[in-house]
Design an enzyme around this catalytic site. Structure first.
Site, PDB file in Angstrom:
ATOM      1  N   PRO A  65       0.630  -1.201  -0.123  1.00 22.81           N
ATOM      2  CA  PRO A  65      -0.156  -0.051   0.044  1.00 22.81           C
ATOM      3  C   PRO A  65       1.095   1.640  -0.369  1.00 22.81           C
ATOM      4  O   PRO A  65       1.785   1.373   0.601  1.00 22.81           O
ATOM      5  CB  PRO A  65      -1.069   0.033   1.353  1.00 22.81           C
ATOM      6  CG  PRO A  65      -0.412  -1.266   1.779  1.00 22.81           C
ATOM      7  CD  PRO A  65       0.724  -2.061   1.294  1.00 22.81           C
ATOM      8  N   HIS A  66       0.032   2.596  -0.352  1.00 26.55           N
ATOM      9  CA  HIS A  66       1.166   3.283  -0.250  1.00 26.55           C
ATOM     10  C   HIS A  66       0.513   4.625  -0.658  1.00 26.55           C
ATOM     11  O   HIS A  66      -0.690   4.763  -1.141  1.00 26.55           O
ATOM     12  CB  HIS A  66       1.982   3.168  -1.769  1.00 26.55           C
ATOM     13  CG  HIS A  66       1.638   3.149  -3.007  1.00 26.55           C
ATOM     14  ND1 HIS A  66       1.364   1.558  -3.477  1.00 26.55           N
ATOM     15  CD2 HIS A  66       1.247   3.590  -4.242  1.00 26.55           C
ATOM     16  CE1 HIS A  66       1.205   1.896  -4.322  1.00 26.55           C
ATOM     17  NE2 HIS A  66       0.470   2.733  -5.272  1.00 26.55           N
ATOM     18  N   ALA A  67       0.990   5.701  -0.532  1.00 24.93           N
ATOM     19  CA  ALA A  67      -0.030   6.722  -0.285  1.00 24.93           C
ATOM     20  C   ALA A  67       1.368   8.377  -0.152  1.00 24.93           C
ATOM     21  O   ALA A  67       1.944   8.034   0.338  1.00 24.93           O
ATOM     22  CB  ALA A  67      -0.619   7.402   0.953  1.00 24.93           C
TER      23      ALA A  67
END
Length: 154
Positions: A65-67
């Site tokens: 997951p990334h943001a």
């Protein structure tokens, strides 16, 4: 960007439990909030928004997951190993137990994509995944990721 520069030992949780994907993301957000001095709710919202665009479950029990987060000055990471894998809508439909979350400043487009590609390549290695599943401490996990990243960059 080297793994050791973005992943601190204090941002590694080697044995945690969560019943579902949303709770995994909430756990990652809480760890990130503590490490980066940011709001956990905002981090969770950013992760959930990215997941809504498509699952970050890349297969073989791994999710990345990334943001992008306002308030970050550089790339940062959190690593979580779950005691029990959870459904993550992964590309191979396998549940996830290894989570390597990446966080970037809003303006780090190229760096963000390069780091994401590097982490994804790293975690495609079956032997490394198995070693990460066997490692018992944040120090051991950190050493595996940093060592493997160094040798794969050479």
């Amino acid at each position: 960007m080297l793994i050791g520069e973005i992943l601190e030992r204090a941002a590694i949780a080697p044995r945690v439990s969560a019943p579902n994907k949303r709770q995994v993301l909430a756990l990652v957000a809480e760890i990130a909030a503590r490490q980066f001095s940011l709001d956990a709710g905002l981090i969770l919202d950013a992760l959930a928004e990215r997941e809504a665009a498509g699952s970050t479950g890349v297969g073989h029990g791994v999710a990345v997951p990334h943001a992008r987060l306002d308030g970050l000055q550089r790339m940062r990471a959190v690593f979580v190993r779950l005691d029990h894998p959870v459904a993550f809508d992964s590309v191979d439909d396998q549940p996830v137990d290894l989570i390597f979350a990446l966080f970037a400043p809003p303006n780090a487009s190229t760096e963000h994509l390069r780091t994401l590609a590097r982490v994804s390549r790293l975690l495609r290695q079956a032997d490394l995944r198995e070693q990460l599943r066997q490692a018992r401490t944040p120090d051991a996990i950190h050493a595996l990721l940093v060592q493997e990243a160094r040798s794969s960059a050479a």
